[in-house]
Design a protein around this motif. Structure first.
Motif, PDB file in Angstrom:
ATOM      1  N   GLY A  24       0.810  -1.205   0.000  1.00  0.00           N
ATOM      2  CA  GLY A  24       0.000   0.000   0.000  1.00  0.00           C
ATOM      3  C   GLY A  24       0.846   1.258   0.000  1.00  0.00           C
ATOM      4  N   ALA A  25       1.989   1.203   0.685  1.00  0.00           N
ATOM      5  CA  ALA A  25       2.852   2.382   0.743  1.00  0.00           C
ATOM      6  C   ALA A  25       3.340   2.762  -0.644  1.00  0.00           C
ATOM      7  CB  ALA A  25       4.043   2.107   1.666  1.00  0.00           C
ATOM      8  N   VAL A  26       3.591   1.736  -1.488  1.00  0.00           N
ATOM      9  CA  VAL A  26       4.020   2.019  -2.854  1.00  0.00           C
ATOM     10  C   VAL A  26       2.869   2.591  -3.650  1.00  0.00           C
ATOM     11  CG1 VAL A  26       4.862   0.989  -4.982  1.00  0.00           C
ATOM     12  CG2 VAL A  26       5.783   0.231  -2.790  1.00  0.00           C
ATOM     13  N   ALA A  27       1.685   1.999  -3.506  1.00  0.00           N
ATOM     14  CA  ALA A  27       0.553   2.399  -4.322  1.00  0.00           C
ATOM     15  C   ALA A  27       0.080   3.803  -3.989  1.00  0.00           C
ATOM     16  CB  ALA A  27      -0.593   1.408  -4.126  1.00  0.00           C
ATOM     17  N   GLU A  28       0.323   4.259  -2.779  1.00  0.00           N
ATOM     18  CA  GLU A  28      -0.159   5.565  -2.371  1.00  0.00           C
ATOM     19  C   GLU A  28       0.901   6.654  -2.561  1.00  0.00           C
ATOM     20  OE1 GLU A  28      -3.088   3.683   1.045  1.00  0.00           O
ATOM     21  OE2 GLU A  28      -1.414   4.960   1.629  1.00  0.00           O
ATOM     22  N   ALA A  29       1.878   6.369  -3.378  1.00  0.00           N
ATOM     23  CA  ALA A  29       2.985   7.313  -3.557  1.00  0.00           C
ATOM     24  C   ALA A  29       2.621   8.489  -4.441  1.00  0.00           C
ATOM     25  CB  ALA A  29       4.187   6.585  -4.142  1.00  0.00           C
ATOM     26  N   ASP A 662       6.219  -7.600  -5.527  1.00  0.00           N
ATOM     27  CA  ASP A 662       5.986  -6.193  -5.222  1.00  0.00           C
ATOM     28  C   ASP A 662       5.074  -5.529  -6.250  1.00  0.00           C
ATOM     29  OD1 ASP A 662       7.776  -6.317  -7.292  1.00  0.00           O
ATOM     30  OD2 ASP A 662       9.191  -4.871  -6.462  1.00  0.00           O
ATOM     31  N   VAL A 663       4.148  -6.296  -6.847  1.00  0.00           N
ATOM     32  CA  VAL A 663       3.167  -5.685  -7.738  1.00  0.00           C
ATOM     33  C   VAL A 663       2.230  -4.817  -6.902  1.00  0.00           C
ATOM     34  CG1 VAL A 663       3.274  -7.525  -9.442  1.00  0.00           C
ATOM     35  CG2 VAL A 663       1.602  -7.660  -7.599  1.00  0.00           C
ATOM     36  N   ALA A 664       1.666  -3.788  -7.514  1.00  0.00           N
ATOM     37  CA  ALA A 664       0.761  -2.885  -6.815  1.00  0.00           C
ATOM     38  C   ALA A 664      -0.229  -2.306  -7.806  1.00  0.00           C
ATOM     39  CB  ALA A 664       1.551  -1.776  -6.118  1.00  0.00           C
ATOM     40  N   VAL A 665      -1.211  -1.578  -7.278  1.00  0.00           N
ATOM     41  CA  VAL A 665      -2.230  -0.963  -8.119  1.00  0.00           C
ATOM     42  C   VAL A 665      -2.419   0.491  -7.697  1.00  0.00           C
ATOM     43  CG1 VAL A 665      -3.449  -3.134  -8.528  1.00  0.00           C
ATOM     44  CG2 VAL A 665      -4.100  -1.711  -6.588  1.00  0.00           C
ATOM     45  N   TYR A 666      -2.986   1.282  -8.582  1.00  0.00           N
ATOM     46  CA  TYR A 666      -3.270   2.685  -8.274  1.00  0.00           C
ATOM     47  C   TYR A 666      -4.400   3.178  -9.166  1.00  0.00           C
ATOM     48  CZ  TYR A 666      -0.507   3.610 -12.486  1.00  0.00           C
ATOM     49  OH  TYR A 666      -0.027   3.627 -13.770  1.00  0.00           O
ATOM     50  N   ILE A 679      -8.555   1.165 -12.535  1.00  0.00           N
ATOM     51  CA  ILE A 679      -7.401   0.751 -11.741  1.00  0.00           C
ATOM     52  C   ILE A 679      -6.260   0.365 -12.677  1.00  0.00           C
ATOM     53  CG2 ILE A 679      -6.511  -0.976 -10.136  1.00  0.00           C
ATOM     54  CD1 ILE A 679      -8.394   0.929  -8.813  1.00  0.00           C
ATOM     55  N   SER A 680      -5.072   0.951 -12.449  1.00  0.00           N
ATOM     56  CA  SER A 680      -3.889   0.596 -13.230  1.00  0.00           C
ATOM     57  C   SER A 680      -2.950  -0.245 -12.374  1.00  0.00           C
ATOM     58  CB  SER A 680      -3.185   1.860 -13.720  1.00  0.00           C
ATOM     59  OG  SER A 680      -4.027   2.595 -14.581  1.00  0.00           O
ATOM     60  N   PHE A 681      -1.999  -0.892 -13.046  1.00  0.00           N
ATOM     61  CA  PHE A 681      -1.138  -1.864 -12.378  1.00  0.00           C
ATOM     62  C   PHE A 681       0.319  -1.422 -12.441  1.00  0.00           C
ATOM     63  CE2 PHE A 681      -4.821  -3.937 -14.230  1.00  0.00           C
ATOM     64  CZ  PHE A 681      -5.396  -4.529 -13.109  1.00  0.00           C
ATOM     65  N   LEU A 682       1.019  -1.622 -11.329  1.00  0.00           N
ATOM     66  CA  LEU A 682       2.407  -1.211 -11.208  1.00  0.00           C
ATOM     67  C   LEU A 682       3.309  -2.430 -11.096  1.00  0.00           C
ATOM     68  CD1 LEU A 682       4.343   1.231 -10.783  1.00  0.00           C
ATOM     69  CD2 LEU A 682       3.955   0.971  -8.341  1.00  0.00           C
ATOM     70  N   ARG A 683       4.345  -2.450 -11.953  1.00  0.00           N
ATOM     71  CA  ARG A 683       5.349  -3.525 -11.990  1.00  0.00           C
ATOM     72  C   ARG A 683       4.773  -4.873 -12.433  1.00  0.00           C
ATOM     73  NH1 ARG A 683       7.154  -0.359  -7.798  1.00  0.00           N
ATOM     74  NH2 ARG A 683       5.938  -1.445  -6.239  1.00  0.00           N
ATOM     75  N   ILE A 739       0.194 -10.855  -5.376  1.00  0.00           N
ATOM     76  CA  ILE A 739      -1.115 -10.395  -4.911  1.00  0.00           C
ATOM     77  C   ILE A 739      -1.032  -8.917  -4.525  1.00  0.00           C
ATOM     78  CG2 ILE A 739      -2.821 -10.557  -3.064  1.00  0.00           C
ATOM     79  CD1 ILE A 739      -3.145 -12.813  -4.866  1.00  0.00           C
ATOM     80  N   ALA A 740      -2.074  -8.152  -4.888  1.00  0.00           N
ATOM     81  CA  ALA A 740      -2.241  -6.780  -4.418  1.00  0.00           C
ATOM     82  C   ALA A 740      -3.686  -6.609  -3.968  1.00  0.00           C
ATOM     83  CB  ALA A 740      -1.895  -5.780  -5.514  1.00  0.00           C
TER      84      ALA A 740
END
Length: 746
Positions: A24-29, A662-666, A679-683, A739-740
Motif C-alpha cells: 500500500g505504501a508504494v501504491a499511495e505514492a 511487489d506488484v501494486a495498483v493505483y 485501476i492501473s497496475f504497477l510492476r 497479490i495486491a
C-alpha cells in the motif's frame, strides 16, 4: 469456484493481509502527481498586506507569514498560472493577483483558492504582465503591448478593454509600470509616460491619454520602470534616475541619475527607490543608500512594508529579504542552483544530480538540496554540462563546457583536461576543453566525447572521443577519420554491449570495439548508420533499433531492416528533440522544445501512436523547453529537466517485477465519486494473467494483461460496475504470481 479453491484463496488472503502495508505504501505514492522544483532567488516583484509578504520570482511565488514564520513556495503544480512572475498586488478585497510571463493573471484569495485568467490580444502570442494597479473592483494591468482593464466582479473576472496606444506613444509599446493616483491612471512604458482618468470609458482611444515622450516637458529619459505618488505628487523611475512631476506639468530629474529605478514606493511621506545598488530613501539632504549588510544581491526590484514599518524587498539574485536595523535577513526556499537544467543522473541510493553549466551541480536527496560549484568543490568556473553516475566504480562523472572532464567519488574531485589526458581544446582556445557527453560500457570503462577539438600540432590528429579505465588509469583515444567519424562535432554517446554509438553533426556512427576495448586492432566501424544533421539525443532498444533526435525531429533506425524511419511528432510538438529515454516497460519518452511526448515501445512503424503529451498548457510542466529526461525504472518516477526548473512526474510505469512480490495498483483506494473509475497496475510484466477476487473469494473478473487490457474498469465479467469494498488482484506470469489489494469507494 469450488470449496477447496475458496479455502486456498482464503489462506492466501490471510497471508496478504500481513504484507499489504508495504504494498500500500508504494501504491499511495501519488501516481500521476507532479512535483516541481525551481531556483527562486530571482526576485522580480513584492506585495504586502502588512502581515503576509509575497515575492514574485522567476521560479515561482514566495509567501512569508510574519506572525507564524511560515515560508512556502507556490508553483504551477500548486495551481499558479505561471512560475515566471513579473507582478504581484492586492486588490481592495484583499485578494492577491499574480501576473505571469505567459499572459496569465492568477487570483488567490485569503483561503488559498486560485482562479486563473488569460490575457488575450491577437493570435497565440503570450505577453508579459508587468505590473498591476487596483482601483475599486477594477485592475489596470501593464502588459507588453499596452494596458488591459480587468473587472474583478464581472462574470467572475474578465479582461474588457485593451489600450494598445497611449497618446503619442507608439502602438503596442511595452508598459512596465501602472499606478492609480487620485483618480488618474499613470502608465510608464519603454517610450514615455501617459495618463488618463479612471472614469474614461474608452481607454483604448489614444486621444483620451496625455503622453510625455523623450525630451518632452523635461523628460530626458523615456524608459519608465516605476511610478509612485500621492494626491499632489507624482514620481517616475526611469533608466536614468527619478523624475518628479511639477505643478507646471513638466518633469524634473531629482536624483539617482545613471541608475535604473525598478520600483518606487512611498511610506510615511518618504520616497524609496529600488536600484541595482540597493534601496535608497530620499531625505531633505538628498538620497540615502540603506545598509546592504546580509544581502546576497543588491539588485533590488521591488519594495514593500509590513505593519511594523520594516522594509522588505525583492532582489534579483537575492530573493526575498527583510531589513531589521542595519542588517538584511534573506528568506530562501531551497532548490536547484539554477533553473536551466542540462542533464540529470540518478546514483545508487537515489540521489538526483543536475547540471546547470556555469552554476555548477545540484544534488537532491528527495528532501534537501546541496550545491557544488567553483566555491566549494573541484569544479571550475565553467561548471558542468553533462553528468552520469558510474555504478561500476560508484563515482560521478561530469563533462564541462570548457574545463574538461571531472570525476567525483563523494570525497575527491579529479579534473581531466588537455594537461593530463588526450583531450584537446578548441580553435583559439587550447585550454578550453568541451566534453558534451559521457557513458560507460559493461566493463566499467568511461567514454567521453571531445567537442570541436583542435590538434595542438598543425595538421595533427583531432580527437573525437577517449576511453578511460579508472582502475588502471589507461586512456584510449579515437581521432577524427573519414572512414569512421568524419566530423568531431559530436554531442551524444551511448554504449550497448561492445558497441558505441556516436551522434553529432554528421549523423550517427557505430563502433564495434571487439573483445579488447583498449585495442583498435579488433575495432569494426560501421560508418554512418543514420544520416541526419545535428543529432542531440539517442536511445537504444536492445537488439531492435536506435532512436535519434535533433533539429530534424525524431527518427528510428531498425537493426533488422537497416533502414531509417522518420517519425512525425504530434501537432504542437514538432520541434528540436533534445532528449530520449526509455521507461521500465519500453515506452519512448521524447523531450523537445515544445514539451514531452511518449510513444509505446511496440509502436506501429507505419502509423505511430502517442500515449501521453505534456506541455505547460495541459500539465504542470515548468517549461516547454525540455533539455533532459531521466527515468528511475525502479519506481517509474520521471525527472524532466527544463529551462524553467525540474519537473517530476510519478508515472507509475515501473520496471516489471521479476518474482511478482511487489506488484501494486493505483489509485488505491479508488474513489468513484472523485472520477477514479479505472485501476492501473504497477510492476506487472506483459502477457500476465490478472484475476480479481472479492473479499469472500469469488472471482470477479479475469483477463490477459496488455494492450487495451492494461487496466481494470471496476466492472465484473458481465460488464456491470462492482460494488464498494475490498478486492484482491492476483497476477500470474509463467511460474510466478503475486497479490495486491485495492479498496473501491462509491
Amino acid at each position: 469456484m469450488g470449496i477447496i479453491n475458496k479455502m486456498r484463496l482464503s489462506l492466501l488472503i490471510v497471508v496478504v493481509l500481513f504484507i499489504i502495508p508495504c504494498i500500500g505504501a508504494v501504491a499511495e505514492a501519488g501516481i500521476g502527481d507532479w512535483h516541481n522544483y525551481t531556483y527562486s532567488d530571482n526576485g522580480q516583484a513584492i506585495a504586502s498586506n502588512g502581515r503576509v509578504i509575497y515575492c514574485g520570482t522567476i521560479g515561482g511565488l514566495i509567501r512569508y507569514d510574519i506572525l507564524s514564520g511560515e515560508l512556502r513556495k507556490y508553483l504551477n503544480s500548486e495551481g499558479l498560472g505561471d512560475v515566471v512572475i513579473r507582478a504581484v498586488e492586492f486588490d481592495a478585497a484583499g485578494d492577491l493577483f499574480i501576473g505571469g510571463s505567459n499572459g496569465t493573471l492568477t487570483r488567490m484569495d485569503s483561503s488559498g483558492n486560485i482562479v486563473i485568467y488569460q490575457f488575450r490580444y491577437t493570435g497565440e502570442i503570450k505577453y508579459n504582465l508587468n505590473d498591476i494597479a487596483p482601483s475599486g473592483d477594477t485592475l489596470w494591468v501593464a502588459t507588453d503591448i499596452g494596458i488591459g482593464r480587468f473587472l474583478s466582479n464581472r462574470n467572475g473576472g474578465e479582461f474588457q478593454d485593451i489600450a494598445s496606444r497611449l497618446g503619442q506613444i507608439p502602438p503596442e509599446t511595452a508598459v512596465r509600470a501602472v499606478r492609480v493616483l487620485d483618480g488618474i491612471i499613470w502608465a510608464g512604458s519603454d517610450s514615455g509616460l501617459a495618463f488618463t482618468h479612471t472614469d474614461n470609458n474608452l481607454p483604448q482611444d489614444p486621444q483620451t491619454w496625455t503622453s510625455y515622450r523623450r525630451n518632452q516637458a523635461g523628460l530626458t529619459n523615456a524608459r519608465i520602470f516605476s511610478i509612485a505618488g500621492t494626491t499632489d505628487s507624482v514620481f517616475a523611475g526611469s533608466a536614468d534616475g527619478v523624475f518628479s512631476f511639477q505643478p507646471d506639468s513638466t518633469w524634473l530629474n531629482i536624483g539617482l541619475t545613471g541608475q535604473i529605478i525598478f520600483d518606487l514606493e512611498i511610506y510615511w511621506d518618504t520616497l524609496y527607490a529600488a536600484t541595482g545598488q540597493g534601496i535608497y530613501r530620499r531625505r531633505e539632504s538628498g538620497w540615502e543608500l540603506l545598509p546592504t549588510d546580509g544581502l546576497i544581491s543588491t539588485n533590488a526590484k521591488g519594495i514593500a512594508f509590513d505593519d511594523s514599518g520594516r522594509v522588505w524587498a525583492a532582489f534579483d539574485g537575492g530573493g526575498l529579504a527583510r531589513l531589521t536595523g542595519t542588517y538584511w535577513t534573506p528568506y530562501r526556499v531551497p532548490g536547484p542552483a539554477a533553473n536551466i537544467i542540462y542533464d540529470i543522473a540518478i546514483d545508487s541510493i537515489g540521489n538526483l544530480w543536475l547540471t546547470h553549466f556555469s552554476a555548477g551541480i545540484s544534488r537532491f536527496d528527495g528532501l534537501d538540496w546541496r550545491i557544488y560549484d567553483y566555491t566549494n568543490s573541484g569544479l571550475r568556473s565553467n561548471g558542468a554540462y553533462c553528468v552520469e553516475y558510474d555504478a561500476h566504480n560508484n563515482m560521478l562523472w561530469t563533462g564541462s563546457w570548457g574545463d574538461g572532464l571531472y570525476s567525483f567519488d563523494s570525497q575527491q574531485w579529479i579534473n581531466y583536461n588537455q594537461t593530463n589526458s588526450p583531450f584537446q581544446g578548441v580553435i583559439n582556445g587550447p585550454y578550453y576543453v568541451a566534453i558534451p557527453d559521457v557513458t560507460f560500457d559493461y566493463q566499467g570503462n568511461v567514454w567521453a566525447l571531445n567537442l570541436d577539438a583542435v590538434s595542438p600540432q598543425p595538421g595533427g590528429p583531432v580527437l573525437v572521443m577517449a576511453g578511460f579505465d579508472p582502475v588502471d588509469s589507461v586512456w584510449q583515444p579515437y581521432y577524427e577519420n573519414s572512414q569512421q567519424v568524419p566530423d568531431n562535432g559530436v554531442f551524444e554517446i551511448l554504449a550497448s554491449g561492445n558497441n558505441l554509438f556516436i551522434g553529432g553533426r554528421a549523423g550517427v556512427h557505430f563502433l564495434d570495439r571487439g573483445t579488447d576495448p583498449f585495442s583498435t586492432a579488433d575495432d569494426v566501424w560501421h560508418g554512418l548508420i543514420v544520416s541526419a544533421v545535428g543529432v542531440f539525443a539517442m536511445a537504444i532498444v536492445e537488439n531492435e533499433g536506435l532512436f535519434a533526435g535533433g533539429s530534424f525531429g525524431l527518427l528510428y533506425y531498425s537493426f533488422a531492416f537497416e533502414d531509417t524511419l522518420m517519425i512525425e511528432l504530434p501537432d504542437g510538438y514538432r520541434s528540436t528533440v533534445y532528449s530520449l529515454e526509455i521507461d521500465g516497460i519500453g515506452n519512448i519518452w521524447v523531450g523537445c522544445d515544445s514539451g514531452v511526448v511518449v510513444m509505446p515501445g511496440n509502436f506501429n512503424r507505419n502509423n505511430p501512436s502517442w500515449l501521453y503529451t505534456f506541455k505547460t498548457t495541459n500539465s504542470p510542466l515548468l517549461s516547454n523547453a525540455v533539455r533532459h529526461i531521466e527515468i528511475d525504472t525502479r519506481t517509474g518516477i520521471v525527472y524532466i529537466g527544463t529551462e524553467g526548473g525540474l519537473s517530476v512526474f510519478e508515472s507509475g510505469i515501473a520496471r516489471p517485477s521479476l518474482d511478482l512480490n511487489d506488484v501494486a495498483v493505483y489509485p488505491n483506494p479508488a474513489n468513484v465519486r472523485l472520477g477514479q473509475t479505472r485501476i492501473s497496475f504497477l510492476r506487472v510484466p506483459a502477457e500476465s494473467q490478472i484475476s480479481i477476487y472479492s473479499v469472500s473469494g469469488d472471482l470477479v473478473k479475469r483477463f490477459e494483461y496488455g494492450g487495451s487490457n492494461s487496466s481494470w474498469d471496476l466492472t465484473n465479467e458481465s460488464g456491470s460496475p462492482v460494488s464498494a469494498g475490498i478486492y484482491f488482484i492476483h497476477v500470474k506470469a509463467e511460474n510466478n504470481s503475486g497479490i495486491a489489494k485495492v479498496a473501491v469507494i462509491r
